[in-house]
Design an enzyme around this catalytic site. Structure first.
Site, PDB file in Angstrom:
ATOM      1  N   ALA A   1       0.844  -1.194   0.000  1.00 35.76           N
ATOM      2  CA  ALA A   1       0.000   0.000   0.000  1.00 35.76           C
ATOM      3  C   ALA A   1       0.883   1.249   0.000  1.00 35.76           C
ATOM      4  O   ALA A   1       1.942   1.263   0.620  1.00 35.76           O
ATOM      5  CB  ALA A   1      -0.898  -0.002   1.232  1.00 35.76           C
ATOM      6  N   TYR A   2       0.406   2.266  -0.687  1.00 38.06           N
ATOM      7  CA  TYR A   2       1.129   3.532  -0.737  1.00 38.06           C
ATOM      8  C   TYR A   2       0.463   4.522   0.199  1.00 38.06           C
ATOM      9  O   TYR A   2      -0.742   4.745   0.133  1.00 38.06           O
ATOM     10  CB  TYR A   2       1.210   4.053  -2.178  1.00 38.06           C
ATOM     11  CG  TYR A   2       2.206   3.226  -2.938  1.00 38.06           C
ATOM     12  CD1 TYR A   2       3.528   3.626  -3.039  1.00 38.06           C
ATOM     13  CD2 TYR A   2       1.851   1.988  -3.466  1.00 38.06           C
ATOM     14  CE1 TYR A   2       4.471   2.830  -3.673  1.00 38.06           C
ATOM     15  CE2 TYR A   2       2.780   1.187  -4.090  1.00 38.06           C
ATOM     16  CZ  TYR A   2       4.089   1.615  -4.195  1.00 38.06           C
ATOM     17  OH  TYR A   2       5.021   0.820  -4.804  1.00 38.06           O
TER      18      TYR A   2
END
Length: 165
Positions: free
Chosen positions: A29-30
């Site tokens: 995930a960013y």
């Protein structure tokens, strides 16, 4: 300063599977993403986690800083992800003195298979395995940060049959 230098390719067939030395399931995930930097959290095999900061505009070589973090912190950060949380299984394949990482995507990008190899400098030309297709180094559409923040699944998945060659 840590430097990541890598080349990236589409995978055209399953020839790599017989050479796999290890694998790991990733949830990626960013937390933040900009034109020249990203902050990523990655959970591996539901057991450990890292926080990674990448800085640089060039997709072949960027500064990279990676730190182990508590799994519970990573799970909480994933809930604050920007865009799509990427799901993939990473397989390690050794070929001609290099370790290739083959990412088989699930979830939103199911069907996409990409191979990357870390190299010692930007001019290195590792021997390409027969299962490697078209080079996509520098094609921003295949950057994990872009894939997470812009839903390119239709474009990338629909173009796979001819693009891999």
């Amino acid at each position: 300063m840590a430097k990541e230098i890598e080349r990236k390719y589409l995978v055209k067939d399953d020839g790599w599977r017989s050479e796999v030395s290890s694998s790991s399931d990733f949830l990626q995930a960013y937390i933040a993403s900009g034109d020249d930097r990203s902050v990523r959290v990655r959970i591996m095999d539901h057991a450990r986690a890292t926080l990674t900061i990448k800085i640089g505009r060039k997709l072949i070589a960027r500064d990279e800083f990676e730190y182990d973090i508590p799994l519970s912190d990573a799970e909480e950060m994933v809930q604050s992800a920007v865009g799509i949380v990427l799901e993939k299984t990473r397989y390690e394949v050794k070929h001609e003195g290099y370790v290739w990482e083959v990412d088989v995507y699930g979830g939103t990008y199911k069907g996409l298979i990409v191979a990357e190899v870390e190299i010692e400098d930007e001019n290195a030309s590792p021997e390409l395995p027969g299962w490697v297709g078209r080079e996509i180094t520098g094609d921003r559409r295949y950057s994990n940060a872009v894939m997470a923040t812009e839903d390119l699944s239709r474009e990338l998945i629909n173009g796979l049959s001819s693009a891999a060659r």
